[in-house]
Design an enzyme around this catalytic site. Structure first.
Site, PDB file in Angstrom:
ATOM      1  N   SER A 108      33.794  47.091  38.351  1.00 16.10           N
ATOM      2  CA  SER A 108      34.668  48.268  38.730  1.00 16.10           C
ATOM      3  C   SER A 108      35.474  47.993  39.642  1.00 16.10           C
ATOM      4  CB  SER A 108      34.055  49.807  38.934  1.00 16.10           C
ATOM      5  OG  SER A 108      35.360  50.924  39.079  1.00 16.10           O
ATOM      6  N   GLU A 206      39.476  45.311  31.706  1.00 15.93           N
ATOM      7  CA  GLU A 206      39.072  47.167  31.207  1.00 15.93           C
ATOM      8  C   GLU A 206      39.639  47.807  32.450  1.00 15.93           C
ATOM      9  OE1 GLU A 206      37.000  48.679  33.175  1.00 15.93           O
ATOM     10  OE2 GLU A 206      35.484  46.859  33.869  1.00 15.93           O
ATOM     11  N   HIS A 275      34.404  50.506  32.045  1.00 18.43           N
ATOM     12  CA  HIS A 275      34.192  51.738  32.228  1.00 18.43           C
ATOM     13  C   HIS A 275      34.106  52.054  30.259  1.00 18.43           C
ATOM     14  CE1 HIS A 275      36.187  50.661  35.944  1.00 18.43           C
ATOM     15  NE2 HIS A 275      35.573  51.619  36.238  1.00 18.43           N
TER      16      HIS A 275
END
Length: 308
Positions: A108, A206, A275
């Site tokens: 992230s 992602e 994620h």
């Protein structure tokens, strides 16, 4: 990439740090308990439950706690508690060269740190974080431990699930260095010294909760800034929450094909990395070679030295 010398063994110390958003105590305690149950010592960073506005402490506090951990020779792996937002605010304050032969793990917002490490030629494990919320993501901690402990090596698939082809099916195995991370952070870094360099890479991308028009814009930013020049293949994650609600006239696959298909390289999707919702988080060792073959990503070199 030369194999890392940071083989993780039971009894070693894992340092847990919070470089971005505030940490929820129950979530962190659950992750720490799992790591301890596997035989590892866990050392949380100082003031890990700190809070300053939308951050886990001020920039000075978060950077200071992380630098303390970087200077601690007993900490064998630096593992993020969670992402959110804030890594980009402190990356220039960190003594990342002190990481040495150790690994950092996270995803992230941690992509801001992984890009800085990759610019230095250092690897990074794009993997589940200690304060992950859903149980499937906690299972990803075990997958990362297996990678760090040398239980997954050359020939091991990064994830068991086969990928789906979006465009340009590979006609033969494709080998390259793993690069990439969270799309929104990759796009934000374009044009900076730490920008993604995907030449010769199998690039994993992602994200979560981004509407199609935003994905379109971010991919365009990566293309126009040259970040994707020379890429050998693009592998997208699950991308949960990224479809356009209440519009079934096109899919996310259609969008990715439209935005990137003319690059002429294989484009696949469905890797449970970053994620994810319904599968354990597969750790992706950025900076190491892998092969795209038979619809799977397979490690092509050792990530750590062989167990003695």
């Amino acid at each position: 990439m030369r194999a890392s010398k940071s083989l993780l063994r039971p009894g070693d110390t894992i340092g847990v740090f919070a470089p971005a958003s505030p940490v929820q105590r129950p979530m962190l305690e659950a992750g720490v308990a799992l790591l301890e149950s596997r035989g590892f010592k866990v050392r949380p960073a100082s003031a890990i439950y700190g809070r300053h506005r939308y951050l886990a402490g001020t920039d000075d506090e978060r950077a200071g706690a992380m630098n303390e951990m970087l200077r601690d020779p007993e900490v064998r792996v630096l593992w993020a508690a969670r992402g959110g937002y804030g890594c980009g605010r402190i990356v220039e304050r960190l003594d990342l060269d002190l990481l040495g032969d150790r690994f950092m793990v996270g995803c992230s917002d941690l992509t801001a740190l992984s890009l800085a490490l990759r610019r230095r030629g250092a690897p990074f494990i794009h993997g589940a974080m200690v304060a992950s919320e859903p149980p499937p993501q906690r299972a990803g901690l075990d997958l990362a431990l297996a990678l760090l402990s040398g239980k997954r090596g050359p020939g091991s698939p990064i994830a068991d699930q086969p990928l789906r082809v979006i465009a340009n099916p590979p006609q033969s195995p494709v080998e390259g260095v793993l690069e990439g991370g969270c799309l929104s952070i990759l796009a934000a870094a374009a044009g900076t010294p730490n920008a993604l360099r995907a030449a010769g890479a199998l690039c994993v991308i992602e994200d979560t909760g981004e509407r199609p028009y935003r994905i379109d814009r971010m991919l365009l930013q990566l293309r126009r800034s040259g970040c994707l020049d020379g890429v050998k293949a693009l592998i997208f994650g699950e991308m949960p929450g990224c479809a356009q609600p209440n519009d079934t006239s096109y899919s996310l696959d259609d969008l990715l094909r439209d935005c990137l298909g003319d690059l002429g390289v294989p484009i696949l999707a469905g890797l449970p990395a970053g994620h994810v919702e319904n599968a354990p988080h597969a750790p992706v060792p950025l900076g190491f070679r892998a092969t795209l073959t038979g619809g799977r990503l397979v490690l092509a070199e050792p990530v750590v030295e062989a167990p003695r």
